[in-house]
Design an enzyme around this catalytic site. Structure first.
Site, PDB file in Angstrom:
ATOM      1  N   ASP A 218      34.797  47.633  39.425  1.00  0.00           N
ATOM      2  CA  ASP A 218      34.429  48.476  38.521  1.00  0.00           C
ATOM      3  C   ASP A 218      35.057  48.375  37.231  1.00  0.00           C
ATOM      4  O   ASP A 218      36.467  47.629  36.907  1.00  0.00           O
ATOM      5  CB  ASP A 218      35.286  50.033  38.771  1.00  0.00           C
ATOM      6  CG  ASP A 218      34.985  50.937  40.031  1.00  0.00           C
ATOM      7  OD1 ASP A 218      35.870  50.705  40.341  1.00  0.00           O
ATOM      8  OD2 ASP A 218      33.767  51.146  40.167  1.00  0.00           O
TER       9      ASP A 218
ATOM     10  N   GLY B 132      37.705  55.246  46.896  1.00  0.00           N
ATOM     11  CA  GLY B 132      39.387  54.347  45.845  1.00  0.00           C
ATOM     12  C   GLY B 132      39.734  54.875  46.400  1.00  0.00           C
ATOM     13  O   GLY B 132      40.908  54.579  47.683  1.00  0.00           O
TER      14      GLY B 132
ATOM     15  N   GLY C  52      35.823  56.255  34.903  1.00  0.00           N
ATOM     16  CA  GLY C  52      36.906  56.453  34.172  1.00  0.00           C
ATOM     17  C   GLY C  52      38.232  56.344  35.010  1.00  0.00           C
ATOM     18  O   GLY C  52      38.931  55.125  34.372  1.00  0.00           O
ATOM     19  N   PHE C  53      38.031  56.734  36.187  1.00  0.00           N
ATOM     20  CA  PHE C  53      39.173  56.948  36.222  1.00  0.00           C
ATOM     21  C   PHE C  53      39.766  57.340  38.335  1.00  0.00           C
ATOM     22  O   PHE C  53      38.131  58.116  38.488  1.00  0.00           O
ATOM     23  CB  PHE C  53      39.981  57.677  36.067  1.00  0.00           C
ATOM     24  CG  PHE C  53      40.568  57.553  34.542  1.00  0.00           C
ATOM     25  CD1 PHE C  53      39.508  58.172  33.844  1.00  0.00           C
ATOM     26  CD2 PHE C  53      41.897  56.569  33.924  1.00  0.00           C
ATOM     27  CE1 PHE C  53      39.562  57.968  31.981  1.00  0.00           C
ATOM     28  CE2 PHE C  53      41.582  56.534  32.323  1.00  0.00           C
ATOM     29  CZ  PHE C  53      40.364  56.944  31.896  1.00  0.00           C
ATOM     30  N   GLY C  54      39.677  56.795  38.691  1.00  0.00           N
ATOM     31  CA  GLY C  54      40.231  56.734  40.451  1.00  0.00           C
ATOM     32  C   GLY C  54      40.316  58.325  40.681  1.00  0.00           C
ATOM     33  O   GLY C  54      41.637  59.062  39.781  1.00  0.00           O
TER      34      GLY C  54
ATOM     35  N   HIS D  54      29.911  47.414  39.022  1.00  0.00           N
ATOM     36  CA  HIS D  54      29.151  48.973  38.442  1.00  0.00           C
ATOM     37  C   HIS D  54      29.996  49.039  37.465  1.00  0.00           C
ATOM     38  O   HIS D  54      31.100  48.201  36.583  1.00  0.00           O
ATOM     39  CB  HIS D  54      29.764  50.026  39.156  1.00  0.00           C
ATOM     40  CG  HIS D  54      29.992  51.047  38.149  1.00  0.00           C
ATOM     41  ND1 HIS D  54      30.729  52.444  38.758  1.00  0.00           N
ATOM     42  CD2 HIS D  54      29.143  51.571  37.447  1.00  0.00           C
ATOM     43  CE1 HIS D  54      30.593  53.007  37.770  1.00  0.00           C
ATOM     44  NE2 HIS D  54      29.356  52.650  37.107  1.00  0.00           N
TER      45      HIS D  54
ATOM     46  N   ASP E 112      29.732  58.303  43.721  1.00  0.00           N
ATOM     47  CA  ASP E 112      30.645  57.557  43.689  1.00  0.00           C
ATOM     48  C   ASP E 112      31.804  58.734  43.140  1.00  0.00           C
ATOM     49  O   ASP E 112      31.519  58.533  41.818  1.00  0.00           O
ATOM     50  CB  ASP E 112      30.452  56.284  42.768  1.00  0.00           C
ATOM     51  CG  ASP E 112      31.970  56.135  42.284  1.00  0.00           C
ATOM     52  OD1 ASP E 112      31.913  54.756  41.314  1.00  0.00           O
ATOM     53  OD2 ASP E 112      32.752  56.022  42.662  1.00  0.00           O
TER      54      ASP E 112
HETATM   55  C1  DX5 Z   1      35.670  55.883  38.691  1.00  0.00           C
HETATM   56  C2  DX5 Z   1      35.122  54.796  39.569  1.00  0.00           C
HETATM   57  C3  DX5 Z   1      35.071  55.094  41.178  1.00  0.00           C
HETATM   58  C4  DX5 Z   1      36.375  55.500  41.478  1.00  0.00           C
HETATM   59  C5  DX5 Z   1      36.025  55.520  43.182  1.00  0.00           C
HETATM   60  O1  DX5 Z   1      34.589  55.719  37.481  1.00  0.00           O
HETATM   61  O2  DX5 Z   1      34.022  54.542  38.999  1.00  0.00           O
HETATM   62  O3  DX5 Z   1      34.390  53.762  41.168  1.00  0.00           O
HETATM   63  O4  DX5 Z   1      36.251  53.852  41.446  1.00  0.00           O
HETATM   64  O5  DX5 Z   1      37.646  56.426  43.074  1.00  0.00           O
HETATM   65  P1  DX5 Z   1      37.807  57.059  43.758  1.00  0.00           P
HETATM   66  O6  DX5 Z   1      37.485  56.961  45.395  1.00  0.00           O
HETATM   67  O7  DX5 Z   1      38.882  57.291  43.425  1.00  0.00           O
HETATM   68  O8  DX5 Z   1      37.195  59.367  43.364  1.00  0.00           O
END
Ligand code: DX5
Length: 230
Positions: free
Chosen positions: A42, A204, A149-151, A73, A182
């Site tokens: 990412d 993630g 932007g965040f997991g 990505h 995703d």
């Molecule tokens: C967020 C990223 C994702 C993120 C997914 O912008 O593009 O790839 O890491 O994380 P999870 O699976 O924890 O939602």
């Protein structure tokens, strides 16, 4: 899912965003042992998304320690400027956002010209039908099921309808691009995502969150394949 849909094997794509950046090589090797066939990188610039992560330099280091396809990505503005650097670094797949590319056709051509597999990403608010003209050019379409932007965010439920519509469009056009999803992919969502038609499942937190990525990647992959009858 109709019988003429491409019979694509379901795969999980661990997202390195939730891995340990201090022990990235170790974590990538663990998910490879679990059966992952690619890993998502990412890339965030603090402008297109409100977060900053990693770029071609880290991709270059990872390339030296794994043969897995590196699924980059790009959550960045002006991605065209960085395509040569990602190619030089050894990226395998490069996905750019529909929302960041006023000349998307040119951006996808540029990625392919640099020997990488091109892909396009849509944010939750963007309709998949806007991609119709360029779908023959892409290796995969990435449907964001969270705002990027965040997991660790919650899966946006209307993403399932977007996946179904994209799978129907793929069949209608006689294409075989892959459908990647995703954001919030985990044990409570993966079966519905797979049955909607997705085959590349980015995860993630569900893989790295508990600190046992090999076991958790293997378990999520098994759940995905069971849901697909594979
Ligand atoms: C967020 C990223 C994702 C993120 C997914 O912008 O593009 O790839 O890491 O994380 P999870 O699976 O924890 O939602």
């Amino acid at each position: 899912m109709s019988s003429t849909a491409p019979k694509l094997k379901r795969h999980i794509v661990p997202s390195a965003l939730s891995a340990s950046f201090a022990w990235l090589a170790r974590d990538v090797n663990l998910i490879q042992k679990a059966g992952a066939q690619s890993v998502q990188i990412d890339v965030m610039d603090g402008h297109f998304v409100p977060n900053i992560t990693i770029g071609p330099l880290v991709v270059k280091s990872l390339r030296k320690v794994t043969k897995l396809p590196l699924d980059c990505h790009l959550m960045i503005e002006n991605p065209d400027e960085f395509i040569p650097a990602f190619a030089e670094a050894g990226a395998s797949w490069v996905s750019v956002h529909y929302e960041a590319c006023p000349h998307l056709h040119r951006s996808l051509e540029l990625i392919a010209q640099h020997g990488m597999k091109p892909a396009v990403v849509v944010n939750p608010a963007t309709r998949v039908e806007l991609l119709t003209e360029i779908l023959p050019m892409v290796h995969h379409v990435l449907v964001m099921s969270v705002n990027p932007g965040f997991g660790g965010q919650t899966f946006i439920e209307f993403s399932l309808d977007k996946i179904r519509r994209l799978a129907a469009l793929r069949q209608e056009l006689g294409l075989a691009f892959r459908i990647e999803v995703d954001g919030g992919v985990a044990h409570d969502t993966v079966a519905r995502i797979v049955q909607a038609g997705a085959d590349l499942l980015v995860a993630g937190n569900a893989v790295f969150g508990a600190g046992q990525p090999e076991q958790d990647a293997r378990a999520l992959l098994a759940a995905a394949r069971e849901a697909a009858g594979q």
